[in-house]
Design a protein around this motif. Structure first.
Motif, short mmCIF file in Angstrom:
data_model
loop_
_atom_site.label_atom_id
_atom_site.label_comp_id
_atom_site.label_asym_id
_atom_site.label_seq_id
_atom_site.Cartn_x
_atom_site.Cartn_y
_atom_site.Cartn_z
N ALA A 239 27.65 20.61 71.92
CA ALA A 239 26.20 20.65 71.72
C ALA A 239 25.60 22.01 72.05
CB ALA A 239 25.52 19.57 72.57
N ALA A 240 26.32 22.82 72.80
CA ALA A 240 25.82 24.15 73.14
C ALA A 240 25.53 24.98 71.90
CB ALA A 240 26.83 24.88 74.03
N GLU A 241 26.14 24.62 70.79
CA GLU A 241 25.94 25.37 69.56
C GLU A 241 24.51 25.30 69.06
OE1 GLU A 241 28.76 23.91 66.76
OE2 GLU A 241 30.50 24.41 68.00
N TRP A 242 23.80 24.18 69.34
CA TRP A 242 22.42 24.08 68.86
C TRP A 242 21.42 23.93 69.99
CZ3 TRP A 242 19.61 19.72 70.05
CH2 TRP A 242 20.32 18.56 70.36
N MET A 243 21.90 23.83 71.24
CA MET A 243 21.00 23.57 72.37
C MET A 243 20.35 24.82 72.95
SD MET A 243 20.48 20.47 73.32
CE MET A 243 21.10 18.80 73.12
N SER A 244 20.79 25.97 72.58
CA SER A 244 20.25 27.19 73.16
C SER A 244 18.74 27.29 72.91
CB SER A 244 20.95 28.41 72.56
OG SER A 244 20.40 29.60 73.09
#
Length: 300
Positions: free
Chosen positions: A260-265
């Motif tokens: 999820a870090a790919e879109w959570m930034s």
């Protein structure tokens, strides 16, 4: 609301009342538009029983033939009652042909099928909180205590109902809805880093679930799922944040999808806290703002 790139922002839409067969959008009716509905409160909008035929859709917000994002809105206490010989659809938000719903709270909406007469077996109350008839992404949203009820038949998609399209639920909490949390009757549904809990049946239909908590229901297990109590702080009082006290620490903390870090930034949760802490997201719509564990040093 028929212009491209239109925007409705920061208003309260309340006390709409339409008594007509097949009516749409007692609060807000969005047709043939591109744009956004943001930071609005949509409440106490009603389709009353017509006394005969019903078929009303979207007591709170109805969107059709549009590319619209609904963001940071509260949609609560809206109500649709069908006539005795027709179905009612989506008291909260009805997206007839898809769209996006982001950081929204959808609670205490009621979709009721008239008298529930056994003479009309095809009439139903469908979708208490959210209804989708096309491709949609639902992210960081809470759907709780919504109802889709009928006198003779069980609930149909009290929290979230999907009739068609590809619908993705990401980091959502769907809890304490009357009989069903998420129901798929058409299209395809994916659930990621979410909490489906306390709905009676939490998932129904072809629903692919990953890195989520699901209590009761049949679904496709794509890995990383939990079935333990997510331990909300105070669900009866409407607080669906995760309890992080040592004695009752929620297993849903830091249990979301590692990817999820790919879109959570830069994304925030329903409380306005950063969505990603400790390099792994929590399940559900609320991120724990306190770093768990570790040592606290007191300097005097």
């Amino acid at each position: 609301f028929v212009y491209p790139d239109a925007r409705i922002e920061g208003v309260t839409i309340r006390d709409g009342w339409i008594r007509a067969q097949n009516a749409t959008g007692a609060g807000l009716n969005v047709l043939h538009a591109q744009g956004m509905v943001a930071t609005c409160i949509v409440t106490n909008n009603v389709f009353p029983d017509t006394g005969s035929w019903g078929g009303q859709k979207g007591a709170g917000i109805y969107v059709a033939d549009s590319a619209v994002t609904i963001s940071n809105c509260v949609v609560r206490d809206n109500r649709v009652v069908s006539g005795w010989a027709d179905s009612s659809f989506a008291a909260g938000i009805h997206l007839a042909h898809g769209g996006n719903v982001v950081n929204c709270i959808v609670t205490d909406n009621q979709s009721i099928s008239g008298s529930g007469s056994s003479l009309f077996s095809s009439t139903r109350a469908i979708g208490g909180g959210l209804y989708f008839g096309g491709d949609a992404t639902v992210r960081n949203c809470l759907s709780a205590r919504n109802e889709a009820r009928d006198g003779y038949r069980p609930s149909v998609g009290d929290g979230v109902y999907v009739a068609a399209g590809t619908v993705a639920l990401e980091n959502c909490t769907v809890a304490d809805n009357l009989g069903e949390g998420v129901r798929q009757d058409g299209g395809a549904v994916t659930v990621n880093s979410a909490i489906l809990w306390g709905n009676g049946v939490d998932a129904t239909g072809t629903v692919a679930v990953a890195y989520s908590t699901v209590g009761v229901g049949a679904y496709t297990d794509d890995g990383g799922n939990l079935a333990a109590d997510p331990r909300f702080i105070d669900a009866p009082a409407g607080d669906y944040r995760l309890d992080v006290r040592n004695a009752s620490r929620s297993p849903a903390v830091n249990a979301g999808d590692p990817a999820a870090a790919e879109w959570m930034s830069g994304v925030i949760d329903l409380d306005g806290n950063p969505r990603l802490l400790n390099r792994r997201v929590d399940q559900g719509a609320y991120e724990n703002p306190v770093s768990p564990g570790g040592t606290v040093l007191l300097l005097r």
